[in-house]
Design an enzyme around this catalytic site. Structure first.
Site, mmCIF file in Angstrom:
data_model
loop_
_atom_site.group_PDB
_atom_site.id
_atom_site.type_symbol
_atom_site.label_atom_id
_atom_site.label_comp_id
_atom_site.label_asym_id
_atom_site.label_seq_id
_atom_site.Cartn_x
_atom_site.Cartn_y
_atom_site.Cartn_z
ATOM 1 C CG HIS A 130 -2.146 -0.849 1.012
ATOM 2 N ND1 HIS A 130 -3.435 -0.349 1.037
ATOM 3 C CD2 HIS A 130 -2.269 -2.173 0.756
ATOM 4 C CE1 HIS A 130 -4.295 -1.333 0.821
ATOM 5 N NE2 HIS A 130 -3.607 -2.450 0.652
ATOM 6 C CB SER A 170 3.739 8.694 1.352
ATOM 7 O OG SER A 170 3.447 7.664 0.431
#
Length: 333
Positions: A75, A85
């Site tokens: 992900h 992130s």
């Protein structure tokens, strides 16, 4: 997280021994070419051992950690690249998007980062820690050992609006899967190999809800006839009407805690949990590879090592790009 559990992980992870680097990767893209297996050889030589100890300690306390760490890396890398992130907290971040609400294992990366900030302050990126943690999660559950290049920097941008256009959906067809993987520099073979991550971990019932419908008496009835009848019945009973929204099902019903080639055996027996798993046996472009891996775990492991490295260098940030975060959950400043 329970403070006592957190303390246990930190203490048991502080078992440092020298680490010998065993491989140097030659990478083709400009930024990836700045990565190296010996990137921390002098600045933080024990980084790999410390991360492994952290993952091992957390996994001993919670057997779901390996699957969570592996999913967390996917992900992360498929959105802004492998730049951590997805770890950033806050309104409007990737982590806040509904597609990422079920992610877990964040505290393992945070624990490793805390230790590294004591030993090697401002040196090791959260992006590298996440890659190492996912790599170790595979090996600790019986999978192959993979040498990964290091030197990633952490991203400064984390936006929920970037999640849906880049994330793979469990309802995707092979064409949709291939398009998404190709856009990240991954091949059709990489698609089949990396789907093998579903040999560990678990999924919420709503991840495959489109394969069932609720009857008038409240029972769940399979609408996807490709599912093996006994397996479909088992899933319907587990995810019956009224089941908790947090109800989880093992991705691999046969050897859920082992990283092995059973995933591919399951697919050929029509026991793939997700639609995006099952379609791999219905398309000639992917079925041949599924069959090959079902017959040879060694072939799967060899391919996994190569595809995992390709995944781990997607759109990496190096040099002056990004930063080295002090905390994985927030950017500096």
């Amino acid at each position: 997280m329970d403070p006592k559990l957190h303390q246990t992980i930190l203490l048991s992870s502080f078992k440092l021994i020298p680490f010998i680097f065993i491989a140097v990767f030659l990478l083709s893209t400009p930024s990836a070419s700045q990565l190296s297996s010996d990137f921390y050889l002098f600045s933080c030589p024990n980084v790999e051992r410390l991360v492994r100890n952290t993952v091992e300690s957390a996994s001993a306390l919670d057997s779901t950690i390996p699957g969570k760490l592996l999913r967390l890396l996917f992900h992360d890398c498929l959105i802004e690249g492998c730049d951590a992130s997805v770890l950033i907290q806050g309104k409007g971040t990737e982590r806040s998007d509904p597609a990422n609400k079920s992610l877990g294992g964040f505290y393992v990366v945070d624990s490793a980062k805390e230790l590294l900030e004591v030993l090697c302050p401002g040196t090791v990126s959260c992006a590298d820690i996440l890659v190492l943690a996912a790599r170790d999660a595979v090996e600790l559950t019986g999978g192959p050992s993979v040498a990964v290049p290091l030197g990633r920097r952490d991203g400064l941008v984390s936006s929920a609006s970037n999640v849906r256009p880049n994330m793979v959906d469990t309802s995707f067809s092979v064409d949709e899967l291939a398009q998404r993987f190709t856009s990240k520099g991954l091949s059709m073979d990489d698609l089949v190999v990396l789907s093998g991550a579903h040999t560990v971990g678990s999924s919420h019932c709503d991840a495959f809800s489109e394969r069932f419908k609720q009857s008038s008496n409240g029972t769940m009835v399979p609408v996807d006839t490709s599912l093996e009848k006994g397996y479909a019945k088992q899933l319907a009973e587990t995810c019956r009407a009224g089941a908790s929204a947090t109800t989880m099902v093992d991705n691999d019903p046969s050897t859920p805690s082992l990283f092995d080639n059973q995933y591919y055996v399951n697919l050929l027996a029509n026991r793939g949990l997700l639609h995006s798993d099952s379609v791999l046996v219905t398309d000639a472009r992917t079925r041949r590879t599924v069959e090959a891996f079902s017959e040879s775990q060694d072939a799967f492991f060899m391919s996994w090592a190569e595809s995992f490295v390709k995944l781990s260098i997607i759109d990496v940030k190096t040099g002056d790009d990004g930063e080295i975060r002090f905390s994985c959950s927030s950017v500096n400043g």
